[in-house]
Design an enzyme around this catalytic site. Structure first.
Site, short mmCIF file in Angstrom:
data_model
loop_
_atom_site.label_atom_id
_atom_site.label_comp_id
_atom_site.label_asym_id
_atom_site.label_seq_id
_atom_site.Cartn_x
_atom_site.Cartn_y
_atom_site.Cartn_z
CG ASP A 184 -1.76 1.25 1.32
OD1 ASP A 184 -2.55 1.46 0.38
OD2 ASP A 184 -1.64 2.01 2.30
CD GLU A 268 -2.91 1.57 -3.02
OE1 GLU A 268 -3.97 2.09 -2.68
OE2 GLU A 268 -1.80 2.01 -2.73
CB CYS A 335 -12.30 -6.07 8.17
SG CYS A 335 -11.50 -7.19 9.33
CB CYS A 338 -14.43 -10.42 9.14
SG CYS A 338 -14.92 -8.68 9.24
CB CYS A 354 -12.92 -4.87 11.95
SG CYS A 354 -14.33 -5.63 11.13
CB CYS A 357 -14.31 -9.47 13.20
SG CYS A 357 -12.79 -8.79 12.50
CG ASP A 364 -1.17 3.33 5.71
OD1 ASP A 364 -2.26 3.63 5.18
OD2 ASP A 364 -0.41 4.15 6.26
ZN LIG Z 1 -13.41 -7.60 10.55
#
Ligand SMILES: [Zn+2]
Length: 420
Positions: A184, A268, A335, A338, A354, A357, A364
């Protein structure tokens, strides 16, 4: 096979510099003498003398007592000068260029050695051996990989450089290869890696930026055409060159290390040119906060994302791997554990937390995980069964338009689905 050039500064001593100046001066003399001879013959009604004929003139000049000093210069660069002159004439005859011009002092053609048998490279001692010049030490900033093709010595602002062209085999990535690292790119951090590492931007460049501003101001204050202005321009040029060298050195170390550890890397898709050009806005939509954006864009250019990407691509390719570009949309709000996508996942700039979760991580690095996952999806779905056609993966289809990093305001499908 592909051609690649390495360029290193020579660490010349005054005695060698005198020789180099003499030899490049001889090439300039040959260029000018050949133009004069072509003109003389044309006025006498003769037709154009091609390269082979010009080489015969060169032999005569080298043997004539009054121009015997030409024979002290290595022969091949002199011949190469005539070859370039012939090319200039051919462009003129085809209507693609003007009549070849005489070269003034300071416009010396480089010394080109076209045959690798004529020179030698000693990488262990960072030196190159050239005909009639012997061993010359150089500031070798990276290893030369590939088969030597030719060498060219040129002068720039009083310094001497050697450019070495090599031929490298195009290594195709193997079919079973999968990306093992996601990267990233950012401004506060130059890069965050999916293995948890972060790379700080090169601070030295910010300091240099201040010096650069100072030097630019010095140039604009001096009277045009004055000796002092020339000096200030030279100083500015040297500063530019130093900044470029520092940045390149830093980038090369970084990209070599990454490519050594991970021959296949997901990154990216960022349109650097678009990001740095858009700040001023248009007449209909004048740019918002142009100053801040200009600062951001300069930071982007400073850190050389495009150069980073370019180096990573050829270094991965040379190791039998590839760089996989993925659509950056949502990578920072998803996330990585999850797959939940929510703008609320990223309340603070630096921390990802998140809401579904409870996974918490450097924001980053979390994005780098998502980029790696998307890169693996792109790589697995690439349009080839055996891997033979892919030397560089393209980003997910139809997503090029969204290349500038955008943050969605609503919840959206997970990044893996985006990148499919
Ligand atoms: Zn999550």
């Amino acid at each position: 096979m592909s051609i690649k050039a390495y360029r290193f500064q020579l660490r010349t001593r005054p005695g060698v510099e005198r020789l180099l100046r003499r030899f490049t001066g001889s090439c300039r003399w040959a260029w000018n003498a050949a133009i004069a001879e072509q003109r003389r013959r044309r006025e006498a009604g003769e037709k154009f003398s091609p390269y082979a004929a010009m080489c015969r003139w060169l032999t005569e000049w080298r043997h004539a007592p009054e121009t015997a000093w030409l024979a002290q210069a290595p022969i091949h660069p002199l011949q190469q000068t005539l070859r370039r002159l012939e090319a200039a004439y051919q462009r003129f005859f085809a209507g693609r260029g003007g009549y070849p011009k005489f070269k003034r002092r300071g416009q010396e053609p480089g010394l080109r050695f076209p045959d690798p048998k004529q020179f030698a490279l000693d990488q262990g001692n960072a030196r190159v051996k050239l005909p009639k010049l012997g061993w010359l030490r150089m500031r070798q900033s990276q290893a030369v990989v590939g088969e030597l093709r030719n060498a060219t010595v040129t002068a720039e602002r009083g310094k001497w450089f050697v450019s070495l062209q090599v031929e490298q085999p195009d290594v195709l990535p193997s079919a079973e290869l999968m990306p093992t690292l996601g990267i990233d790119l950012g401004v506060a951090l130059f890069a965050a890696l999916s293995d948890g590492r972060t790379v700080e931007p090169l601070d030295a460049l910010k300091q240099q930026q201040r010096r650069l501003k100072h030097a630019q101001r010095a140039v604009s204050r001096k009277v045009k055409g004055s000796r002092n202005r020339r000096k200030a321009v030279d100083r500015l040029g040297r500063l530019h060159a130093r900044i470029a060298a520092q940045r390149n050195d830093w980038l090369h170390k970084l990209t070599t290390e990454l490519a050594d550890q991970h021959p296949a890397i997901a990154i990216e898709e960022l349109k650097v040119a678009a990001m740095s050009a858009s700040a001023a806005g248009t007449a209909d939509a004048p740019g918002q906060r142009v100053r801040q954006k200009a600062g951001l864009n300069r930071a982007i250019l400073d850190q050389g994302w495009a150069e980073f990407r370019r180096q990573l691509e050829y270094k991965c390719a040379a190791r039998g791997g590839a760089v996989v570009a993925v659509n950056p949309a949502y990578t920072s709000q998803t996330c990585s554990r999850c797959g939940c996508v929510d703008a609320g996942n990223r309340t603070a700039q630096a921390i990802f937390a998140c809401l579904a979760c409870g996974h918490a991580e450097n924001a980053d690095v979390n994005a780098a995980h998502n980029i790696l996952a998307a890169g693996r999806a792109v790589w697995a779905a690439r349009p080839t069964a055996c891997g033979a056609e892919v030397s560089r993966a393209s980003p997910a289809r139809g997503r090029r338009a969204a290349a500038v990093k955008q943050e969605p305001t609503e919840a959206t499908p997970a990044a893996a689905a985006e990148a499919r």
